[in-house]
Design a protein around this motif. Structure first.
Motif, PDB file in Angstrom:
ATOM      1  N   LEU A  47     -64.505 -76.766 -59.875  1.00 40.90           N
ATOM      2  CA  LEU A  47     -63.656 -76.456 -61.026  1.00 40.90           C
ATOM      3  C   LEU A  47     -64.169 -75.239 -61.794  1.00 40.90           C
ATOM      4  O   LEU A  47     -63.380 -74.473 -62.354  1.00 40.90           O
ATOM      5  CB  LEU A  47     -63.555 -77.668 -61.951  1.00 40.90           C
ATOM      6  CG  LEU A  47     -62.587 -78.760 -61.500  1.00 40.90           C
ATOM      7  CD1 LEU A  47     -62.833 -80.055 -62.270  1.00 40.90           C
ATOM      8  CD2 LEU A  47     -61.140 -78.296 -61.694  1.00 40.90           C
ATOM      9  N   MET A  48     -65.479 -75.051 -61.819  1.00 39.99           N
ATOM     10  CA  MET A  48     -66.051 -73.879 -62.490  1.00 39.99           C
ATOM     11  C   MET A  48     -66.014 -72.640 -61.594  1.00 39.99           C
ATOM     12  O   MET A  48     -66.505 -71.588 -61.976  1.00 39.99           O
ATOM     13  CB  MET A  48     -67.495 -74.173 -62.915  1.00 39.99           C
ATOM     14  CG  MET A  48     -67.605 -75.052 -64.141  1.00 39.99           C
ATOM     15  SD  MET A  48     -66.884 -74.297 -65.619  1.00 39.99           S
ATOM     16  CE  MET A  48     -68.023 -72.957 -65.912  1.00 39.99           C
ATOM     17  N   THR A  49     -65.461 -72.787 -60.398  1.00 35.90           N
ATOM     18  CA  THR A  49     -65.361 -71.716 -59.393  1.00 35.90           C
ATOM     19  C   THR A  49     -66.741 -71.207 -58.970  1.00 35.90           C
ATOM     20  O   THR A  49     -66.882 -70.075 -58.522  1.00 35.90           O
ATOM     21  CB  THR A  49     -64.466 -70.545 -59.847  1.00 35.90           C
ATOM     22  OG1 THR A  49     -65.100 -69.802 -60.902  1.00 35.90           O
ATOM     23  CG2 THR A  49     -63.105 -71.038 -60.336  1.00 35.90           C
ATOM     24  N   ARG A  88     -59.872 -71.356 -68.812  1.00 34.61           N
ATOM     25  CA  ARG A  88     -59.280 -72.599 -69.299  1.00 34.61           C
ATOM     26  C   ARG A  88     -60.269 -73.761 -69.241  1.00 34.61           C
ATOM     27  O   ARG A  88     -59.956 -74.858 -69.708  1.00 34.61           O
ATOM     28  CB  ARG A  88     -58.047 -72.960 -68.467  1.00 34.61           C
ATOM     29  CG  ARG A  88     -57.002 -71.864 -68.390  1.00 34.61           C
ATOM     30  CD  ARG A  88     -55.763 -72.324 -67.688  1.00 34.61           C
ATOM     31  NE  ARG A  88     -55.059 -73.341 -68.476  1.00 34.61           N
ATOM     32  CZ  ARG A  88     -53.887 -73.853 -68.135  1.00 34.61           C
ATOM     33  NH1 ARG A  88     -53.295 -73.471 -67.015  1.00 34.61           N
ATOM     34  NH2 ARG A  88     -53.313 -74.756 -68.889  1.00 34.61           N
ATOM     35  N   ILE A  89     -61.448 -73.518 -68.660  1.00 36.50           N
ATOM     36  CA  ILE A  89     -62.376 -74.606 -68.353  1.00 36.50           C
ATOM     37  C   ILE A  89     -63.726 -74.320 -68.994  1.00 36.50           C
ATOM     38  O   ILE A  89     -64.272 -73.224 -68.863  1.00 36.50           O
ATOM     39  CB  ILE A  89     -62.541 -74.756 -66.831  1.00 36.50           C
ATOM     40  CG1 ILE A  89     -61.181 -75.014 -66.177  1.00 36.50           C
ATOM     41  CG2 ILE A  89     -63.519 -75.878 -66.487  1.00 36.50           C
ATOM     42  CD1 ILE A  89     -61.187 -74.892 -64.672  1.00 36.50           C
ATOM     43  N   GLY A  90     -64.261 -75.306 -69.699  1.00 42.94           N
ATOM     44  CA  GLY A  90     -65.606 -75.203 -70.250  1.00 42.94           C
ATOM     45  C   GLY A  90     -66.521 -76.207 -69.585  1.00 42.94           C
ATOM     46  O   GLY A  90     -66.066 -77.190 -68.989  1.00 42.94           O
ATOM     47  N   MET A  91     -67.817 -75.950 -69.677  1.00 38.89           N
ATOM     48  CA  MET A  91     -68.775 -76.867 -69.068  1.00 38.89           C
ATOM     49  C   MET A  91     -70.014 -76.986 -69.936  1.00 38.89           C
ATOM     50  O   MET A  91     -70.501 -75.993 -70.486  1.00 38.89           O
ATOM     51  CB  MET A  91     -69.169 -76.404 -67.663  1.00 38.89           C
ATOM     52  CG  MET A  91     -70.065 -77.389 -66.923  1.00 38.89           C
ATOM     53  SD  MET A  91     -70.100 -77.066 -65.140  1.00 38.89           S
ATOM     54  CE  MET A  91     -71.206 -78.395 -64.600  1.00 38.89           C
ATOM     55  N   ARG A 164     -62.268 -72.586 -76.453  1.00 41.52           N
ATOM     56  CA  ARG A 164     -60.957 -73.238 -76.544  1.00 41.52           C
ATOM     57  C   ARG A 164     -60.459 -73.701 -75.174  1.00 41.52           C
ATOM     58  O   ARG A 164     -59.343 -73.378 -74.754  1.00 41.52           O
ATOM     59  CB  ARG A 164     -59.943 -72.300 -77.198  1.00 41.52           C
ATOM     60  CG  ARG A 164     -60.352 -71.889 -78.607  1.00 41.52           C
ATOM     61  CD  ARG A 164     -59.447 -70.854 -79.206  1.00 41.52           C
ATOM     62  NE  ARG A 164     -59.880 -70.522 -80.558  1.00 41.52           N
ATOM     63  CZ  ARG A 164     -59.402 -69.514 -81.285  1.00 41.52           C
ATOM     64  NH1 ARG A 164     -58.472 -68.727 -80.768  1.00 41.52           N
ATOM     65  NH2 ARG A 164     -59.847 -69.284 -82.503  1.00 41.52           N
ATOM     66  N   PRO A 165     -61.262 -74.469 -74.474  1.00 45.37           N
ATOM     67  CA  PRO A 165     -60.871 -74.878 -73.124  1.00 45.37           C
ATOM     68  C   PRO A 165     -59.791 -75.949 -73.138  1.00 45.37           C
ATOM     69  O   PRO A 165     -59.688 -76.744 -74.084  1.00 45.37           O
ATOM     70  CB  PRO A 165     -62.175 -75.439 -72.547  1.00 45.37           C
ATOM     71  CG  PRO A 165     -62.887 -76.001 -73.741  1.00 45.37           C
ATOM     72  CD  PRO A 165     -62.572 -75.037 -74.860  1.00 45.37           C
ATOM     73  N   ASP A 166     -59.001 -75.982 -72.075  1.00 43.56           N
ATOM     74  CA  ASP A 166     -58.088 -77.099 -71.849  1.00 43.56           C
ATOM     75  C   ASP A 166     -58.822 -78.260 -71.206  1.00 43.56           C
ATOM     76  O   ASP A 166     -58.425 -79.421 -71.360  1.00 43.56           O
ATOM     77  CB  ASP A 166     -56.936 -76.664 -70.929  1.00 43.56           C
ATOM     78  CG  ASP A 166     -56.075 -75.582 -71.544  1.00 43.56           C
ATOM     79  OD1 ASP A 166     -55.760 -75.693 -72.747  1.00 43.56           O
ATOM     80  OD2 ASP A 166     -55.723 -74.622 -70.829  1.00 43.56           O
ATOM     81  N   VAL A 167     -59.868 -77.939 -70.439  1.00 40.38           N
ATOM     82  CA  VAL A 167     -60.641 -78.935 -69.706  1.00 40.38           C
ATOM     83  C   VAL A 167     -62.117 -78.709 -70.019  1.00 40.38           C
ATOM     84  O   VAL A 167     -62.594 -77.570 -69.987  1.00 40.38           O
ATOM     85  CB  VAL A 167     -60.412 -78.801 -68.180  1.00 40.38           C
ATOM     86  CG1 VAL A 167     -61.249 -79.833 -67.423  1.00 40.38           C
ATOM     87  CG2 VAL A 167     -58.938 -78.931 -67.839  1.00 40.38           C
ATOM     88  N   ILE A 198     -58.498 -82.405 -75.611  1.00 34.66           N
ATOM     89  CA  ILE A 198     -59.035 -81.767 -74.416  1.00 34.66           C
ATOM     90  C   ILE A 198     -59.125 -82.803 -73.294  1.00 34.66           C
ATOM     91  O   ILE A 198     -59.382 -83.983 -73.542  1.00 34.66           O
ATOM     92  CB  ILE A 198     -60.423 -81.171 -74.709  1.00 34.66           C
ATOM     93  CG1 ILE A 198     -60.311 -80.006 -75.697  1.00 34.66           C
ATOM     94  CG2 ILE A 198     -61.120 -80.707 -73.437  1.00 34.66           C
ATOM     95  CD1 ILE A 198     -61.651 -79.511 -76.199  1.00 34.66           C
ATOM     96  N   THR A 199     -58.908 -82.369 -72.062  1.00 32.94           N
ATOM     97  CA  THR A 199     -59.158 -83.218 -70.897  1.00 32.94           C
ATOM     98  C   THR A 199     -60.640 -83.147 -70.549  1.00 32.94           C
ATOM     99  O   THR A 199     -61.190 -82.059 -70.377  1.00 32.94           O
ATOM    100  CB  THR A 199     -58.318 -82.749 -69.698  1.00 32.94           C
ATOM    101  OG1 THR A 199     -56.935 -82.855 -70.022  1.00 32.94           O
ATOM    102  CG2 THR A 199     -58.602 -83.606 -68.465  1.00 32.94           C
TER     103      THR A 199
END
Length: 254
Positions: A47-49, A88-91, A164-167, A198-199
């Motif tokens: 997901l983080m590519t 769109r993705i944070g970790m 501001r991630p969606d996930v 957030i998801t």
């Protein structure tokens, strides 16, 4: 919000994910549990590519992440597509990964300014708001080395939220903390799950936390979902023998 459709991931001759399919809805908190080596962290890395799929398709928000559209076909994503999708993705990582030479405030503002294009003033206002949210509003000018492990993890959470991630992906976020600091971080994550929309995808060995906060729990073994369901059902009355074995081993150890 997140969809894995027949995803395969191989490292050489070793298949880590084998035709994996699952979804996570907008605003849902999904915990991923299972033994080490079952493929949970590989899901986050895809997901983080940080890794590319060997087969299948990953989508985020209805748009392909691992692939991109070319006419009526899906083709493997190029670097530009991956960079755009990654926003769109944070970790939040196990080891915080804060910049020790930067203040807490600057750790949070760097990416919003340089990646999202926010003005320094806007990024700083957002960072101060987030630090208040995580209980560190008075530590803006400190450097990470002067904070406890629990405080550093709170900064890392604020930094992820600043994008501001969606996930938001959580990878064993309490594993590097002293036991007395774990509860505070888990309480914060529970509050964020209830209030942000957030998801969350959370890899965890904290079974009590997964049971308390999750909307759904996925039990992994050998690169596939063995069982999934609401936490009360999965922890109280698991259907699969492999789930019962794992929970018995983990809960007895704790």
């Amino acid at each position: 919000m997140v969809e894995f459709d027949g995803v395969v991931k191989r490292f050489g001759a070793t298949t880590v994910l084998d035709g994996l399919s699952f979804t996570a809805a907008p605003g849902e908190f999904v915990s991923l549990i299972g033994p080490s080596g079952s493929g949970k962290t590989t899901i986050l890395r895809l997901l983080m590519t940080l890794e590319r799929v060997s087969g299948g398709v990953i989508s985020v928000g209805g748009e392909p992440l691992s692939h991109m559209r070319r006419g009526d076909r899906l083709v493997p994503a190029d670097d530009e597509h991956l960079a755009a999708a990654r926003r769109r993705i944070g970790m939040v990582f196990q080891q915080f990964n804060l910049f020790p030479n930067m203040s807490v405030l600057r750790n949070i503002t760097e990416a919003p300014v340089h990646v999202l294009g926010l003005s320094p003033a806007e990024a700083e206002d957002r960072a101060r708001e987030l630090l208040r949210l995580v209980g560190l509003g008075d530590r803006c000018d400190e450097h990470p080395t002067r904070l406890s492990g629990g405080q550093q993890q709170r900064v890392a959470i604020a930094r992820a939220l600043a994008m501001r991630p969606d996930v938001l992906l959580l990878d064993e976020v309490t594993s590097a903390l002293d036991p007395e600091l774990v509860a505070g971080v888990l309480d914060l994550l529970g509050e964020l799950a209830r209030t942000t929309g957030i998801t969350f995808l959370c890899v965890t060995h904290e079974m009590g936390f997964a049971r308390q906060v999750s909307d759904r729990v996925l039990m992994f073994d050998a690169g596939r979902v063995v069982e999934e369901g609401p936490p009360e059902q999965l922890f109280s009355d698991p259907r699969e023998e492999r789930t019962r074995e794992f929970l018995h081993a983990v809960l007895d150890r704790n």
